[in-house]
Design an enzyme around this catalytic site. Structure first.
Site, PDB file in Angstrom:
ATOM      1  N   TYR A 137      -5.907  -6.453 -35.044  1.00 21.75           N
ATOM      2  CA  TYR A 137      -6.813  -5.300 -35.145  1.00 21.75           C
ATOM      3  C   TYR A 137      -6.102  -4.025 -34.709  1.00 21.75           C
ATOM      4  CZ  TYR A 137     -11.063  -2.535 -34.946  1.00 21.75           C
ATOM      5  OH  TYR A 137     -12.013  -1.585 -35.166  1.00 21.75           O
ATOM      6  N   PHE A 166      -7.711  17.400 -58.710  1.00 21.29           N
ATOM      7  CA  PHE A 166      -8.146  16.183 -59.389  1.00 21.29           C
ATOM      8  C   PHE A 166      -9.652  16.040 -59.124  1.00 21.29           C
ATOM      9  CE2 PHE A 166      -8.967  11.576 -59.391  1.00 21.29           C
ATOM     10  CZ  PHE A 166      -8.742  11.370 -60.734  1.00 21.29           C
ATOM     11  N   ASP A 167     -10.389  15.311 -59.970  1.00 20.08           N
ATOM     12  CA  ASP A 167     -11.867  15.254 -59.841  1.00 20.08           C
ATOM     13  C   ASP A 167     -12.346  14.868 -58.440  1.00 20.08           C
ATOM     14  OD1 ASP A 167     -10.711  14.199 -62.166  1.00 20.08           O
ATOM     15  OD2 ASP A 167     -12.396  12.914 -62.633  1.00 20.08           O
ATOM     16  N   ASP A 201      -1.204  17.263 -52.457  1.00 23.59           N
ATOM     17  CA  ASP A 201      -1.793  16.022 -52.952  1.00 23.59           C
ATOM     18  C   ASP A 201      -0.606  15.284 -53.566  1.00 23.59           C
ATOM     19  OD1 ASP A 201      -2.791  14.011 -54.550  1.00 23.59           O
ATOM     20  OD2 ASP A 201      -4.530  15.155 -55.211  1.00 23.59           O
ATOM     21  N   ALA A 239       0.030  12.226 -54.716  1.00 26.74           N
ATOM     22  CA  ALA A 239      -0.154  10.977 -55.482  1.00 26.74           C
ATOM     23  C   ALA A 239       1.069  10.607 -56.332  1.00 26.74           C
ATOM     24  CB  ALA A 239      -1.400  11.083 -56.354  1.00 26.74           C
ATOM     25  N   LYS A 241      -0.652   5.247 -56.832  1.00 25.19           N
ATOM     26  CA  LYS A 241       0.243   5.751 -57.890  1.00 25.19           C
ATOM     27  C   LYS A 241       1.693   5.513 -57.439  1.00 25.19           C
ATOM     28  CE  LYS A 241      -3.786   7.971 -58.684  1.00 25.19           C
ATOM     29  NZ  LYS A 241      -4.957   7.726 -57.832  1.00 25.19           N
ATOM     30  N   HIS A 260     -19.682  10.339 -67.710  1.00 31.03           N
ATOM     31  CA  HIS A 260     -18.765   9.577 -68.562  1.00 31.03           C
ATOM     32  C   HIS A 260     -18.623   8.121 -68.130  1.00 31.03           C
ATOM     33  CE1 HIS A 260     -16.444  11.328 -65.277  1.00 31.03           C
ATOM     34  NE2 HIS A 260     -15.575  10.348 -65.400  1.00 31.03           N
TER      35      HIS A 260
END
Ligand code: F0G
Length: 461
Positions: free
Chosen positions: A73, A125-126, A216, A218, A259, A451
């Site tokens: 843990y 990004f969204d 960001d 990624a 990614k 979507h």
């Protein structure tokens, strides 16, 4: 010998069979799915290009690392390896593990974004946008003008518009702007890279106004590869050095390890500021987990530590970028309209030019996505008016998105060049009979992020 194909710098040790389907079967499945590829059983897809996120194949070293998971843990040895790896690669002091990128964003913003703030980014990004908006701040996209024209080549189309950023920082200052973000590569405009020159200029503006700069990260390694390839003076600079230079210009980063971490789950926030790190860590314990695992298992941490080293290998990166480019080049040579130049993780089809007879309100991107699945078993994703169309507040009618695109995102180390050739041939074949495709209409939609769950039906053009 000049290679026609970028050749794979790996051989295959484990295989996952793909079930083959018939056109009739796929036709039935897509109807049952309401013409929405998010509702399809993944097993019925032959080449799945829905996303490059969490879809990578791990190496033998990573799988070996999985067996070395220390599931304590607190104080897991895998966390210490994770922390040391990220400190060495990115150069930041504090390393906070999260289960994926969007949680890293949420935790960072929870500690610094206040209602009414503005967060500028080359393009959010969204999930980044949604997390900024969740804290009732404005997510402002400031991409360079070139990013708006799909066919216009530009070596660093992911760059931030410096004039607009300078004017914004001047007008609003650090009272309203808690941080500036830079997304590398810039996913939403086509996986396009950002230059070190641009990052340096953004850093200078941030310094002038005493505003922190966060990345960001990624697809940071893909971005570094493009800098090595395209930016004057970097041809002979090793990738890890380019990476260190990029991150030395900022104060921290969020990362979706799904990614360029070459793993199926994971993420982190890394930063230098002690008090911000402390505040984020308090929140982490509340919503994710103890600071030495943060929503992941010990074995996941180990796989990321190994993946983050492997992604910096120039043989890996050169193959990765060339494989995506190979697909783009095949399509471009056949006259298929795509975003140029080809970005790092995906080829984007320009659906309005591909299907000029289908207007935006009949979702040309979705029509293309549906045909690619039905006729060839390929799954791409629409990035157009179905995903981003907004309702006119006065008339309630759909307002079209700025571009009608289809993203073919390539998972890392998953598909061979034969799969990629199959995709190229399929898209070219479809392009030759594009005029026979029909538009689609929505029959059911949710209020937000429609979507993912919308159901549609085919209409005559
Ligand atoms: N930032 C960028 C630039 C991304 O592309 C993504 C995810 C995230 C943050 C969020 O990370 O998924 O780990 O929570 N992009 C995926 C895609 C989903 O398909 O482009 P996450």
């Amino acid at each position: 010998m000049a290679m026609k194909f970028p050749s794979e710098p790996f051989k295959i040790k484990v295989v996952e069979p793909i079930r083959t389907t018939t056109r009739e079967e796929r036709s039935r499945l897509i109807q049952q799915a309401g013409f929405n590829i998010f509702n399809l059983p993944a097993e019925s897809v032959y080449v799945d290009l829905l996303t490059d996120s969490g879809t990578a194949a791990m190496s033998d070293q990573q799988w070996a690392g999985i067996m070395l998971g220390d599931e304590s843990y607190a104080g897991s040895r895998n966390y210490h390896h994770f922390e040391k790896t990220i400190q060495e690669i990115f150069g930041y002091k504090h390393v906070i593990p999260t289960h994926q990128g969007r949680m890293a964003e949420n935790l960072l913003f929870s500690a610094c974004v206040r209602p009414g703030d503005i967060v500028p980014n080359n393009t959010h990004f969204d999930t980044t946008r949604a997390n900024v908006e969740f804290y009732r701040a404005q997510a402002l996209d400031l991409p360079v003008v070139a990013a708006r024209t799909p066919s216009l080549p530009h070596p660093f189309k992911g760059n931030m518009d410096l004039e607009k950023l300078a004017a914004l920082l001047q007008e609003k200052g650090r009272e309203k702007i808690p941080l500036v973000l830079m997304t590398i590569t810039n996913n939403s405009v086509g996986g396009q890279p950002v230059s070190l020159e641009n990052i340096r200029a953004v850093r200078d503006l941030c310094r002038l106004h005493q505003i922190p700069l966060f990345f960001d990260a990624a697809r940071f390694a893909e971005n570094a590869f493009f800098i090595q390839e395209r930016e004057p003076g970097y041809r002979n600079v090793p990738i890890p050095e380019i990476v260190r230079e990029i991150f030395s210009l900022g104060d921290g980063c969020t990362m979706s390890a799904k990614k360029d971490g070459l793993v199926n789950i994971g993420g982190f926030v890394a930063l230098n500021d002690d008090s911000l790190a402390e505040e984020i860590t308090h929140m982490l314990i509340l919503v994710e987990g103890f600071p030495t695992y943060g929503g992941m298992a010990g074995r996941d941490l180990e796989a990321i530590s190994i993946g983050l080293r492997e992604v910096l290998d120039e043989n890996y990166l050169s193959f990765r970028i060339s494989q995506v480019r190979y697909l783009g080049d095949q399509l471009d040579q056949a006259g298929v309209p795509i975003i140029k130049p080809v970005g790092g993780h995906a080829v984007f089809l320009d659906a309005s030019a591909f299907l000029p007879h289908i207007p935006p309100d009949l979702f040309p991107g979705q029509a293309l996505v549906v045909a690619l699945y039905k006729d060839y078993g390929i799954r791409g994703v629409e990035i157009g008016s179905l995903m981003f169309g907004r309702k006119d507040p006065l008339t309630g009618r759909d307002l079209p998105a700025p571009n009608e695109l289809v993203r073919l995102a390539i998972p890392r180390r998953v598909y061979t060049n034969m799969h990629i050739s199959y995709v190229a041939e399929s898209v070219i074949d479809l392009f030759s009979r594009a005029s026979s495709l029909k538009g689609l209409q929505i029959v059911h939609e949710a209020k937000r992020l429609r979507h993912f769950t919308a159901r549609l039906c085919e209409v005559g053009p």
